[in-house]
Design an enzyme around this catalytic site. Structure first.
Site, PDB file in Angstrom:
ATOM      1  N   ASP A 200      -8.687  -6.553 -88.968  1.00 17.48           N
ATOM      2  CA  ASP A 200      -8.940  -6.003 -90.289  1.00 17.48           C
ATOM      3  C   ASP A 200      -7.628  -5.680 -91.006  1.00 17.48           C
ATOM      4  OD1 ASP A 200     -11.653  -6.205 -89.921  1.00 17.48           O
ATOM      5  OD2 ASP A 200     -11.916  -4.106 -89.360  1.00 17.48           O
ATOM      6  N   TYR A 201      -7.689  -5.628 -92.317  1.00 18.29           N
ATOM      7  CA  TYR A 201      -6.534  -5.313 -93.162  1.00 18.29           C
ATOM      8  C   TYR A 201      -5.841  -4.027 -92.716  1.00 18.29           C
ATOM      9  CZ  TYR A 201      -4.022  -4.312 -97.554  1.00 18.29           C
ATOM     10  OH  TYR A 201      -3.064  -4.028 -98.502  1.00 18.29           O
TER      11      TYR A 201
END
Length: 245
Positions: A113-114
């Site tokens: 994830d970011y």
């Protein structure tokens, strides 16, 4: 009449694309389905189509691709705030921006994830990428999750025995507390599935939302003391682990 030598040269189109280092075999199948692949200037959408590696010309998005026997495998310590992608439509920094000094065309295996940091593997070996991501191989990925509150043993057992997220039960996980910081806990969580936001959703379900998440290993491949934003090539031991998949 097809000779035995001819048969050796024939491989499925999606396998050719993966071997050429374009992407994983699964993503290659999607490219074929989307009409982005041609062989000898003929559009191919048949998943069973085979190419002759000795003479056929394969193009993806109208660009000629070729088999690359110079395989590369690297580990990157992805910072939070970096996209696990080859490119980003919002022009945010990607993992390839951190590996610009690598001349070969590589891509990330799986994703983080970011806002998740830690170990990401990049390679041009589509076969290895496909095997690493397939749940049947049961390659455990280890995360350190800082969560709100201190989970008790009953809550940890929920993670260990499988928990319902998105109407489907997760596979059994390895989970235990490794540290306590004020009223928060640092959990070690190991899973071999790759469902979307899985660790975050699992922790949410037991009432302990994730505040920070970091991946520290994939099977025998360890992040170790690699600094944030830096990368290294795999060790001989790690390469052996990949080849045995």
């Amino acid at each position: 009449m097809t000779s035995e030598k001819d048969n050796e040269n024939l491989i499925r189109l999606q396998k050719f694309i993966a071997k050429a280092g374009v992407c994983s075999r699964r993503k290659a199948e999607q490219m074929i389905a989307d009409g982005r692949v041609s062989v000898n200037n003929n559009l191919i959408t048949d998943m069973g189509f085979k190419v002759d590696i000795s003479k056929d010309k394969v193009k993806v998005d109208n660009k000629l691709i070729e088999l690359d026997n110079n395989k590369i495998y690297i580990v990157l310590n992805k910072p939070s705030g970096v996209i696990t992608s080859v490119k980003d439509e919002k022009n945010r920094k990607t993992v390839l921006d951190l590996t610009k000094d690598i001349k070969q065309r590589i891509y990330p295996v799986g994703r983080l994830d970011y806002d998740t940091s830690g170990l990401i593997l990049l390679t041009n070996d589509g076969d290895i990428a496909n095997k690493l991501m397939h749940p049947s191989k049961k390659v455990y990925k280890k995360y350190l999750a800082t969560v709100e509150g201190i989970p008790n043993e009953l809550e940890l057992d929920e993670l260990r025995n499988g928990i319902i997220i998105d109407n489907k039960k997760t596979a059994k996980a390895r989970a235990y507390v490794v540290d306590k910081i004020n009223n928060d806990a640092v959990l070690s969580i190991e899973i071999y599935e790759g469902r979307n936001h899985q660790v975050k959703k699992m922790c949410e379900m037991i009432g302990h939302p994730v505040k920070r998440l970091k991946r520290v290993s994939i099977g025998e491949i360890k992040l170790g003391d690699l600094k944030v934003g830096e990368w290294r090539e795999l060790t001989e031991r790690e390469l052996k682990f990949l080849k045995q998949l």
